[in-house]
Every structure is written in C-alpha cells, then in structure tokens.
Design a protein around this motif. Sequence first.
Motif, PDB file in Angstrom:
ATOM      1  N   TYR A 261       0.829  -1.205   0.000  1.00  0.00           N
ATOM      2  CA  TYR A 261       0.000   0.000   0.000  1.00  0.00           C
ATOM      3  C   TYR A 261       0.866   1.259   0.000  1.00  0.00           C
ATOM      4  O   TYR A 261       0.661   2.170  -0.806  1.00  0.00           O
ATOM      5  CB  TYR A 261      -0.949   0.020   1.208  1.00  0.00           C
ATOM      6  CG  TYR A 261      -1.705   1.324   1.277  1.00  0.00           C
ATOM      7  CD1 TYR A 261      -2.810   1.536   0.461  1.00  0.00           C
ATOM      8  CD2 TYR A 261      -1.274   2.360   2.103  1.00  0.00           C
ATOM      9  CE1 TYR A 261      -3.484   2.756   0.479  1.00  0.00           C
ATOM     10  CE2 TYR A 261      -1.944   3.578   2.127  1.00  0.00           C
ATOM     11  CZ  TYR A 261      -3.050   3.770   1.315  1.00  0.00           C
ATOM     12  OH  TYR A 261      -3.702   4.978   1.328  1.00  0.00           O
ATOM     13  N   ARG A 262       1.822   1.335   0.918  1.00  0.00           N
ATOM     14  CA  ARG A 262       2.642   2.550   1.025  1.00  0.00           C
ATOM     15  C   ARG A 262       3.429   2.816  -0.257  1.00  0.00           C
ATOM     16  O   ARG A 262       3.639   3.970  -0.634  1.00  0.00           O
ATOM     17  CB  ARG A 262       3.623   2.446   2.198  1.00  0.00           C
ATOM     18  CG  ARG A 262       2.990   2.165   3.548  1.00  0.00           C
ATOM     19  CD  ARG A 262       2.105   3.270   4.044  1.00  0.00           C
ATOM     20  NE  ARG A 262       1.546   2.943   5.353  1.00  0.00           N
ATOM     21  CZ  ARG A 262       0.443   3.484   5.857  1.00  0.00           C
ATOM     22  NH1 ARG A 262      -0.221   4.411   5.186  1.00  0.00           N
ATOM     23  NH2 ARG A 262       0.002   3.127   7.047  1.00  0.00           N
ATOM     24  N   ASN A 263       3.868   1.759  -0.936  1.00  0.00           N
ATOM     25  CA  ASN A 263       4.667   1.914  -2.148  1.00  0.00           C
ATOM     26  C   ASN A 263       3.832   1.923  -3.419  1.00  0.00           C
ATOM     27  O   ASN A 263       4.383   1.990  -4.524  1.00  0.00           O
ATOM     28  CB  ASN A 263       5.721   0.806  -2.235  1.00  0.00           C
ATOM     29  CG  ASN A 263       6.761   0.928  -1.139  1.00  0.00           C
ATOM     30  OD1 ASN A 263       7.107   2.026  -0.710  1.00  0.00           O
ATOM     31  ND2 ASN A 263       7.263  -0.198  -0.675  1.00  0.00           N
ATOM     32  N   TYR A 264       2.498   1.842  -3.248  1.00  0.00           N
ATOM     33  CA  TYR A 264       1.574   1.933  -4.386  1.00  0.00           C
ATOM     34  C   TYR A 264       1.870   0.849  -5.414  1.00  0.00           C
ATOM     35  O   TYR A 264       1.874   1.087  -6.621  1.00  0.00           O
ATOM     36  CB  TYR A 264       1.694   3.308  -5.031  1.00  0.00           C
ATOM     37  CG  TYR A 264       0.384   3.928  -5.466  1.00  0.00           C
ATOM     38  CD1 TYR A 264      -0.759   3.173  -5.734  1.00  0.00           C
ATOM     39  CD2 TYR A 264       0.285   5.307  -5.647  1.00  0.00           C
ATOM     40  CE1 TYR A 264      -1.941   3.750  -6.136  1.00  0.00           C
ATOM     41  CE2 TYR A 264      -0.890   5.924  -6.056  1.00  0.00           C
ATOM     42  CZ  TYR A 264      -2.001   5.136  -6.312  1.00  0.00           C
ATOM     43  OH  TYR A 264      -3.172   5.718  -6.718  1.00  0.00           O
ATOM     44  N   GLU A 265       2.109  -0.373  -4.921  1.00  0.00           N
ATOM     45  CA  GLU A 265       2.449  -1.496  -5.790  1.00  0.00           C
ATOM     46  C   GLU A 265       1.293  -2.481  -5.869  1.00  0.00           C
ATOM     47  O   GLU A 265       0.357  -2.452  -5.070  1.00  0.00           O
ATOM     48  CB  GLU A 265       3.708  -2.205  -5.259  1.00  0.00           C
ATOM     49  CG  GLU A 265       4.985  -1.367  -5.303  1.00  0.00           C
ATOM     50  CD  GLU A 265       5.506  -1.148  -6.722  1.00  0.00           C
ATOM     51  OE1 GLU A 265       5.040  -1.840  -7.641  1.00  0.00           O
ATOM     52  OE2 GLU A 265       6.375  -0.281  -6.901  1.00  0.00           O
ATOM     53  N   LEU A 266       1.369  -3.375  -6.837  1.00  0.00           N
ATOM     54  CA  LEU A 266       0.330  -4.388  -7.043  1.00  0.00           C
ATOM     55  C   LEU A 266       0.585  -5.617  -6.171  1.00  0.00           C
ATOM     56  O   LEU A 266       1.739  -5.948  -5.901  1.00  0.00           O
ATOM     57  CB  LEU A 266       0.318  -4.798  -8.523  1.00  0.00           C
ATOM     58  CG  LEU A 266       0.135  -3.665  -9.529  1.00  0.00           C
ATOM     59  CD1 LEU A 266       0.256  -4.210 -10.956  1.00  0.00           C
ATOM     60  CD2 LEU A 266      -1.198  -2.959  -9.339  1.00  0.00           C
ATOM     61  N   THR A 433      -3.438   7.038   5.928  1.00  0.00           N
ATOM     62  CA  THR A 433      -3.594   6.622   4.539  1.00  0.00           C
ATOM     63  C   THR A 433      -2.470   7.175   3.668  1.00  0.00           C
ATOM     64  O   THR A 433      -2.523   7.057   2.449  1.00  0.00           O
ATOM     65  CB  THR A 433      -4.946   7.096   3.984  1.00  0.00           C
ATOM     66  OG1 THR A 433      -5.004   8.530   4.080  1.00  0.00           O
ATOM     67  CG2 THR A 433      -6.094   6.501   4.772  1.00  0.00           C
ATOM     68  N   ALA A 434      -1.458   7.773   4.300  1.00  0.00           N
ATOM     69  CA  ALA A 434      -0.352   8.362   3.545  1.00  0.00           C
ATOM     70  C   ALA A 434       0.423   7.285   2.800  1.00  0.00           C
ATOM     71  O   ALA A 434       0.604   6.178   3.301  1.00  0.00           O
ATOM     72  CB  ALA A 434       0.572   9.123   4.480  1.00  0.00           C
ATOM     73  N   ARG A 435       0.879   7.629   1.603  1.00  0.00           N
ATOM     74  CA  ARG A 435       1.691   6.710   0.810  1.00  0.00           C
ATOM     75  C   ARG A 435       3.070   7.320   0.570  1.00  0.00           C
ATOM     76  O   ARG A 435       3.213   8.540   0.500  1.00  0.00           O
ATOM     77  CB  ARG A 435       0.999   6.401  -0.534  1.00  0.00           C
ATOM     78  CG  ARG A 435      -0.276   5.612  -0.388  1.00  0.00           C
ATOM     79  CD  ARG A 435      -0.731   5.075  -1.742  1.00  0.00           C
ATOM     80  NE  ARG A 435      -1.221   6.121  -2.617  1.00  0.00           N
ATOM     81  CZ  ARG A 435      -2.498   6.389  -2.831  1.00  0.00           C
ATOM     82  NH1 ARG A 435      -3.434   5.709  -2.191  1.00  0.00           N
ATOM     83  NH2 ARG A 435      -2.857   7.345  -3.665  1.00  0.00           N
ATOM     84  N   SER A 436       4.041   6.466   0.420  1.00  0.00           N
ATOM     85  CA  SER A 436       5.404   6.928   0.176  1.00  0.00           C
ATOM     86  C   SER A 436       5.618   7.304  -1.280  1.00  0.00           C
ATOM     87  O   SER A 436       6.557   8.033  -1.607  1.00  0.00           O
ATOM     88  CB  SER A 436       6.411   5.834   0.565  1.00  0.00           C
ATOM     89  OG  SER A 436       6.248   5.472   1.916  1.00  0.00           O
ATOM     90  N   VAL A 437       4.744   6.793  -2.147  1.00  0.00           N
ATOM     91  CA  VAL A 437       4.869   7.020  -3.587  1.00  0.00           C
ATOM     92  C   VAL A 437       3.603   7.699  -4.085  1.00  0.00           C
ATOM     93  O   VAL A 437       2.493   7.317  -3.701  1.00  0.00           O
ATOM     94  CB  VAL A 437       5.088   5.690  -4.339  1.00  0.00           C
ATOM     95  CG1 VAL A 437       5.069   5.905  -5.845  1.00  0.00           C
ATOM     96  CG2 VAL A 437       6.406   5.054  -3.907  1.00  0.00           C
ATOM     97  N   THR A 438       3.747   8.698  -4.925  1.00  0.00           N
ATOM     98  CA  THR A 438       2.602   9.384  -5.531  1.00  0.00           C
ATOM     99  C   THR A 438       2.578   9.081  -7.018  1.00  0.00           C
ATOM    100  O   THR A 438       3.600   9.168  -7.693  1.00  0.00           O
ATOM    101  CB  THR A 438       2.704  10.904  -5.321  1.00  0.00           C
ATOM    102  OG1 THR A 438       2.746  11.183  -3.934  1.00  0.00           O
ATOM    103  CG2 THR A 438       1.516  11.623  -5.939  1.00  0.00           C
ATOM    104  N   ARG A 439       1.402   8.707  -7.513  1.00  0.00           N
ATOM    105  CA  ARG A 439       1.236   8.477  -8.946  1.00  0.00           C
ATOM    106  C   ARG A 439       0.145   9.428  -9.439  1.00  0.00           C
ATOM    107  O   ARG A 439      -1.024   9.281  -9.093  1.00  0.00           O
ATOM    108  CB  ARG A 439       0.845   7.025  -9.233  1.00  0.00           C
ATOM    109  CG  ARG A 439       1.860   6.008  -8.730  1.00  0.00           C
ATOM    110  CD  ARG A 439       1.544   4.595  -9.189  1.00  0.00           C
ATOM    111  NE  ARG A 439       2.436   3.636  -8.565  1.00  0.00           N
ATOM    112  CZ  ARG A 439       3.675   3.376  -8.978  1.00  0.00           C
ATOM    113  NH1 ARG A 439       4.151   4.019 -10.020  1.00  0.00           N
ATOM    114  NH2 ARG A 439       4.436   2.501  -8.352  1.00  0.00           N
TER     115      ARG A 439
END
Length: 484
Positions: A261-266, A433-439
Amino acid sequence: MRQKMKKWGLSTASLLLVASVTACGSNDPNPTSSAKPVNKSSPDASPSNVYPENGLPKDQKVTLKFGYWENGNGREWIDYAMDTFKKKFPNVSFDTTYSPKIDTITNTKITAGNDDDMFDIFSTSLPRGMAQSLVEAGKIEPQDDLWEHKAYDKGKTLKELQSGVYEAAATISGKMYAVPFAQSVTGLFYNKTLFETNGWNQNPKTWKEFTDLVDTIKAAGVIPITYPGKYPDYIRFAFGVPKQLELAEINGNLKAVETLYRNYELPFYTSPESLEVYKRIYELGQKKAFPDGVAALTHTQSQMQLLQGQAALASTGEWVQNEMKDSIPDGFKWGFMLAPMGDKPESTKYYQSYANGGHHIWAAKPDLNKKWAKEFIVWMWNLDIQQRLAEKAGSLPVRSDFMSEAALVEKLQDAPKAVLQYMKNNAIKGTSTARSVTRSDPDATNAEKLMLDSINDIASGKLDAQLKLKEAEELLKKSIGAKK
C-alpha cells in the motif's frame, strides 16, 4: 489577467476567484521585506537587534500574506495564534484571506503567476494533484527541518513532543511540505442517549456483533449508518485503508500488505484485504444499512440525520461536533466506535489517524518572509494554542504532553473525548492513509476516480465491487508499467 500554467511547468486550470480578502493585523506601509535575515551569530548582528529565540531581526518589518482555509475548525483559534505571535514579535504582521474556498483562491493566484501577490503561507487545501506539481516545479518549501526546531514554550523539539503525527504526516517525494498543527481520528460517531434509550450495543467487539447491531437498528426503523454520498470518500472514514490493515494483521501478513500500500504497488485494489473490505460494504448495502438516496446527501445533511435521530451512526471525524455546533439538540451525547473486522473480541481495531492541517510556504518569497513563516508554523505548537484549537475547533492536539495532562484533556470537546474513551476501552491501533509514492498520471488517477465514483452503488447494494476493483487494478498496472 490570467497566464498559462506552463509558465511554471504546471498544468492545473485556472479557477475563478470566489471569496473576498480580509486583512488581519496592521496595515504596514512597507509590508514585505526582501532583506536577508540577520542571524544572531553573524559578526554584523547586534544581539539587541535580534530575537534570542530564533536569531531573526527585530527591526525589519514583515507582513505575511496568509491564505487560511475557513472550515469546520472556524477561525477563532488561528486568530488567537496570530495575535499572540504578533505580541511576541511586533515587527511581524499578517494579511489574511479567510475562505472555505481557499483552494480556488490559491489556485487563481498560482495561475496568475505573480509571486508578489501570492500567499507567503497557505493552506494545504488545494485542487487534486496540485501539491505534487508544485513540489516538482520547486514552488513550495520543504519543512522537514522544523521537526528539529524547539517548541517556543518547552525545551524539546517538535519531533520529541509529537504524538504520532510525524509518522502520519504526508510526504511528497520523500519530503514533508506541511508540518501539521492538529490530528484527526475518524470512525463512527453516534448519540449515546439514543443508544442508551434503545439498549443498543455501544462497543461491538467483532464483525458479527457489528452486523447484529446494524440489523437491530434497522429493525427499529432507524438508518444504521449515514455518510454524504456527494462526497463518497467519507465512507472510507469508517471502512477505508485502516480496515484493510486490520484484516492483514488478522491474516498474519500486515507487513507485506502495508508495504504494498505505502509503495503503491500491485496488488493494490485486488489484494485479499481490499476485496474483503469492499465486499463487506456491499453486504451492508444489501442490508440497507445506508440511507436511500445517499448520493444526494451533503456532509451537513448526512450529519443532520445523525443529530435528528434519523440515523444511528455517522461516518465522519471528531471535528463533527464543532462543525455542527449550532444544530446539536439538547440531550445529545457524543459516542464513538469502530467497525471491527475480526471474529475475536480481543483483536486490535484499526482507526484512521491522520495529521491534520498544515500550511505550505511559497518558495519564491524573500528569505526573511519564509523564515518568519516557518517560525509561525512552530508557534502553532504552543500548548496554549493547542488548547485553544482543542476547545474552539474540536481537533485533537499534536503534542504528547497535552494528552498526558488530565486538566488539558478535560478541555477537549465531547466528540474528541468520546474517541479517547473508546481508545481506553479497546485494543486499538492508529494508522494513516499516507503513501510513500505518488502516482499522478492519468491511469492512476482514473483508477482512483473509478472506485470513488462506484462507492455509492456499492454501498446501496446495487454493484458488486469485485469487477470494479479488477478494472481499477488494470488501470494501475498500466500506470506502473509506464513508469518502468
């Protein structure tokens, strides 16, 4: 009058200016100084001409143009913060714009491209994706250094005093661009008087106990759970990412799920935990747990359903009491609960805790203005301001020493106190809900929009979320593939 955003390498469209500017503080004939700040360690600086607390000059007047988001927190607390700051540092004044549409006003100023007219310090309430664009264009100042700044009323740094907001605060490209001044907790708020009158369970410990409560409330002719369908993200205050992490802990794979989740990965949308949370929202919808016509409800209308006894629970944050203060009926008593995901009463209940507020600083302003803007951000952490924020704005404070003082906690409004009472009686864990990666590319944006646009139909029991989640996953997959 308007200029195209590509002047700064941004693409956000210009919006209309919809609110008026209100001045706060003195009308200084020379409001903004472009002189470099005097440091007390400089050989040219006289100790009598600088403030010992921060080394900034006493004899150079500065006016900070301030864009304040006037929301449910009101303005009384921020006026107090500015007034006390000006008394301590009389060479500093503020030219303040208050508006519930400060995002529109700020966007208009940014689009105009006039650095002199732009705010020195302004709310993080911005059009979606703008903060990322501003960071990429180098238009706002990082504030990570402020965590090592000592509080004005205590000899400890903000990082030493913080109560979890350091971990919860959002970052962009690994840096923090808005140190928070408050924190919020979200979940399900209710009227204790109504629950006591009906003998309803005020602290369900398992998912079955929670769904039994929903059935009991529905049988009594009351809407079990309300939220504003015009702003469907509100349902995530009770059934969002923290619930996925709660399930992940139950399933024994918390670290893996949180990393994805934090790295916005699958898998992102189609992780077992994401599928399960949306499945439960759908099942609640089939039980008619949410209002008919929910898509037409604003947040005020939704919360009025709670206050008027039409609904038993509202998915919102502790700010609700202050936001609705003029409509709360006599005899209403605030209660708070979370929707537990597990089958065991002792399982940890996760809640959404996020750093609240914060202000950006415009990078093109004179150095002295930017330094004073940072000092004001630190000033908001003073205990007297935190107490005023708690009393008048209904927010939870950011300092751990506040929470340990019973006399200060007593100053909290009833809704925040209900949150603390729940925390005292349950095994709980806060997360953000903060993520380390933004897309911010179109495919990632469209994936999020797809799910947001689908929430009301899912919560109405009309749309099984599984297909939409898979569709969103495919869009995100394209986004990630395009970046590699």
